[in-house]
Design an enzyme around this catalytic site. Sequence first.
Site, mmCIF file in Angstrom:
data_model
loop_
_atom_site.group_PDB
_atom_site.id
_atom_site.type_symbol
_atom_site.label_atom_id
_atom_site.label_comp_id
_atom_site.label_asym_id
_atom_site.label_seq_id
_atom_site.Cartn_x
_atom_site.Cartn_y
_atom_site.Cartn_z
ATOM 1 N N GLU A 202 0.842 -1.188 0.000
ATOM 2 C CA GLU A 202 0.000 0.000 0.000
ATOM 3 C C GLU A 202 0.883 1.246 0.000
ATOM 4 O OE1 GLU A 202 -2.981 -0.126 3.054
ATOM 5 O OE2 GLU A 202 -3.814 -2.034 2.324
ATOM 6 N N PRO A 203 0.334 2.383 -0.424
ATOM 7 C CA PRO A 203 1.173 3.581 -0.581
ATOM 8 C C PRO A 203 1.935 3.978 0.678
ATOM 9 C CG PRO A 203 -0.969 3.909 -1.625
ATOM 10 C CD PRO A 203 -1.042 2.601 -0.897
ATOM 11 N N TRP B 138 2.028 -0.416 -6.221
ATOM 12 C CA TRP B 138 3.137 -1.193 -6.769
ATOM 13 C C TRP B 138 2.672 -2.528 -7.328
ATOM 14 C CZ3 TRP B 138 6.415 2.356 -7.423
ATOM 15 C CH2 TRP B 138 6.671 3.322 -6.450
ATOM 16 N N THR C 68 2.404 -4.982 -10.152
ATOM 17 C CA THR C 68 2.905 -5.388 -11.463
ATOM 18 C C THR C 68 1.750 -5.956 -12.276
ATOM 19 O OG1 THR C 68 5.087 -5.905 -10.550
ATOM 20 C CG2 THR C 68 4.512 -6.923 -12.657
ATOM 21 N N ARG D 75 10.205 -14.810 -3.983
ATOM 22 C CA ARG D 75 11.594 -14.340 -3.880
ATOM 23 C C ARG D 75 12.535 -15.212 -4.703
ATOM 24 N NH1 ARG D 75 10.596 -13.042 2.513
ATOM 25 N NH2 ARG D 75 9.917 -10.883 2.169
ATOM 26 N N GLN E 161 44.886 -7.635 -17.844
ATOM 27 C CA GLN E 161 44.557 -8.281 -16.581
ATOM 28 C C GLN E 161 43.549 -7.486 -15.759
ATOM 29 O OE1 GLN E 161 47.342 -8.652 -13.041
ATOM 30 N NE2 GLN E 161 47.440 -10.753 -13.847
ATOM 31 N N GLU F 111 9.512 -7.588 -3.748
ATOM 32 C CA GLU F 111 9.426 -8.875 -3.047
ATOM 33 C C GLU F 111 10.155 -8.822 -1.702
ATOM 34 O OE1 GLU F 111 7.345 -10.708 -4.149
ATOM 35 O OE2 GLU F 111 7.484 -11.207 -6.263
#
Length: 379
Positions: free
Chosen positions: A129-130, A158, A160, A243, A279, A363
Amino acid sequence: MAVDRMLPTEEARDLLELTREIADKVLEPNAVEFERHERYPAEAFRALGAAGLLSLPYPEEFGGGGQPYEVYLQVLEELGARWAAVAVAVSVHSLSCHPLFVFGTEEQKRQWLPEMLSGTMIGAYSLSEPHTGSDAAALRCRAVEVPDGYRITGAKSWITNGGKADYYTLFARTGEGSRGVSCFLVPGDTEGLTFGKPEEKMGLRAVPTTVASYDDALIPAQRRIGEPGQGLAIAFSALDSGRLGIAAVATGLAQRALDDAVAYAKEREAFGRRIIDHQGLGFVLADMAAAVDSARATYLDAARRRDAGLPYSRQASVAKLVATDAAMKVTTDAVQVFGGAGYTMDFPVERYMREAKVMQIFEGTNQIQRLVIARHLAG
């Protein structure tokens, strides 16, 4: 380059080959254009769904692929190496199915899970939540029980696939305290559910991330998953699996950045030699390779524990922490290998670096992963 993988069966090896073929033909050619113009990859999801790649870790009896998590995560890694936004959305879709599969009744699973796993639907996970960030127990979105179900009011953030998903696994408050949260399966076309303007993000631009607003939205009582007040336990159970999905995607992104950096270092010359033969730069690439291999080993270890029915919560947090930190470092180093060219949009390594950053955040931030790991050690 294709990663040499130790897979448990011939079927799994064939599945990885199919994944690479689709990823190379459908994802790879479109990623740059769709990310730059924030175009939603509907065709990509349809192709993945038609191939059965959206339902791999769930049983065949419900329409899933019946694959162990060890195999599913390696499929996600291959997708992440071509197009991270699509791979993240696939991981979130799998995450959104987890509560119903694990905590739903047999009747609920048989009613909804086959369609969710059919390859024609995309799901979303709606916990944040915000105002709460990582403090899931402080959520305010409320579901009030009424005679014909639950009335839901509040905002979630948020998300997705927000505004694009066919259904949302929602966590809302039905009581007080940490045991006052319940889980719901919400159809995307529910009256009273609306979505805000997609966030303007650094990366993963092709898949929208939005706020959802519930304005007295009515959800039938049978769409509550699990017992009243069981929501946070359900959410955290799902996040352990989620996750691992993000760890696999991050590993794929890091592998791609390494591959591109090695290819460039073999072609680019300085002081009369390929830069990979110097290298100082060779050691940078060696450290990148070590980070990618370590990330893959951690997520596979956790996945094998999950497949064996062993506790894996701590290992999932370790995998998410190690893999996403590795992705951030490897993609940043890839930009360095490319030099000034890496800072331009002529090469995709700058996009990889932008995409890697959010993987340390969603996550559960990597600070939260350290907290989870520390609590396991203390307990």
